[in-house]
Design a protein around this motif. Structure first.
Motif, short mmCIF file in Angstrom:
data_model
loop_
_atom_site.label_atom_id
_atom_site.label_comp_id
_atom_site.label_asym_id
_atom_site.label_seq_id
_atom_site.Cartn_x
_atom_site.Cartn_y
_atom_site.Cartn_z
N ARG A 1 62.53 -71.18 -28.40
CA ARG A 1 62.70 -71.40 -26.97
C ARG A 1 63.98 -70.94 -26.56
O ARG A 1 64.25 -70.42 -25.62
CB ARG A 1 62.26 -72.90 -26.74
CG ARG A 1 61.11 -73.25 -26.75
CD ARG A 1 60.95 -74.70 -26.08
NE ARG A 1 59.60 -75.25 -26.70
CZ ARG A 1 59.81 -76.31 -27.74
NH1 ARG A 1 60.62 -76.96 -27.97
NH2 ARG A 1 58.53 -76.90 -28.28
N MET B 1 64.88 -68.19 -23.75
CA MET B 1 65.73 -68.42 -22.60
C MET B 1 67.13 -67.52 -22.62
O MET B 1 67.66 -67.48 -21.42
CB MET B 1 66.22 -70.14 -22.60
CG MET B 1 64.95 -70.93 -22.42
SD MET B 1 65.65 -72.70 -22.15
CE MET B 1 65.59 -73.14 -24.03
N ILE C 1 72.81 -73.28 -21.57
CA ILE C 1 71.54 -73.86 -21.95
C ILE C 1 72.12 -75.16 -22.56
O ILE C 1 73.06 -75.38 -23.38
CB ILE C 1 70.86 -72.95 -23.14
CG1 ILE C 1 70.59 -71.67 -22.59
CG2 ILE C 1 69.54 -73.83 -23.51
CD1 ILE C 1 69.60 -71.00 -23.66
N ILE D 1 70.13 -73.47 -17.54
CA ILE D 1 69.04 -74.11 -17.91
C ILE D 1 69.25 -75.36 -18.92
O ILE D 1 69.91 -75.43 -19.80
CB ILE D 1 68.12 -73.12 -18.83
CG1 ILE D 1 67.97 -71.67 -18.13
CG2 ILE D 1 66.61 -73.73 -19.10
CD1 ILE D 1 66.94 -70.53 -18.81
N CYS E 1 66.49 -77.75 -21.07
CA CYS E 1 65.51 -78.04 -21.62
C CYS E 1 65.33 -79.37 -22.08
O CYS E 1 66.06 -79.85 -23.03
CB CYS E 1 65.32 -76.98 -22.65
SG CYS E 1 63.66 -76.94 -23.65
#
Length: 157
Positions: free
Chosen positions: A65, A69, A123, A152, A154
């Motif tokens: 993932r 990303m 991230i 981002i 998550c």
């Protein structure tokens, strides 16, 4: 057993009893639909239950993932934070995958208890931690503060 209603910590509207899971009572707000419980006892929870299995069996999916990303960026330029990192196993796996700028924060582990820097991370990953946040959810504000513009977050729970 009748459980009294509570006030939603997000929007201050009425929240009714929804369910009980492992003796923890959950309420759901009738307005914003948030599902919440009272503060959980977080003592001795570094890594959480089944952390070995969760990391061994699922970290390859989390690394994939992150790779998705970070598409278009050099791995060594991506700054990643594992919020609620426990013992740091995901950090190790991400570094082995080439994400050398991977860091962790976990308020219950002295090794990772230093608050992360503002505007630093592309991230932020949070695995099985949101349910342990304070009743005011101030941790979400801190996570947002740590993200670079366009970063981002998550969340896995």
């Amino acid at each position: 057993m009748e459980v009294p209603s509570k006030v939603c910590p997000i929007c201050n509207n009425e929240a009714h009893y929804r369910l009980t899971k492992e003796s923890v009572i959950y309420h759901q707000c009738e307005h914003c639909k948030v599902l919440f419980c009272d503060e959980l006892d977080n003592s001795n929870l570094v890594g959480g239950g089944a952390h070995e299995e969760r990391n061994t069996l699922q970290n390859h999916l989390r690394v994939a993932r992150v790779e998705e990303m970070a598409t278009g960026m050099k791995k060594e330029d991506v700054f990643i934070l594992d919020w609620g990192c426990g013992f740091g196993r995901l950090i190790q796996d991400l570094k082995r995958a080439g994400f050398v700028n991977t860091y962790g924060y976990d308020s219950y582990n002295p090794e990772f208890s230093r608050l992360p820097e503002k505007d630093r991370f592309h991230i932020i990953i949070s695995v099985e931690t949101f349910e342990h946040f304070s009743g005011s959810y101030i941790e979400i504000d801190v996570i947002h503060r740590c993200l670079k513009k366009g970063g981002i977050c998550c969340v896995e729970t």
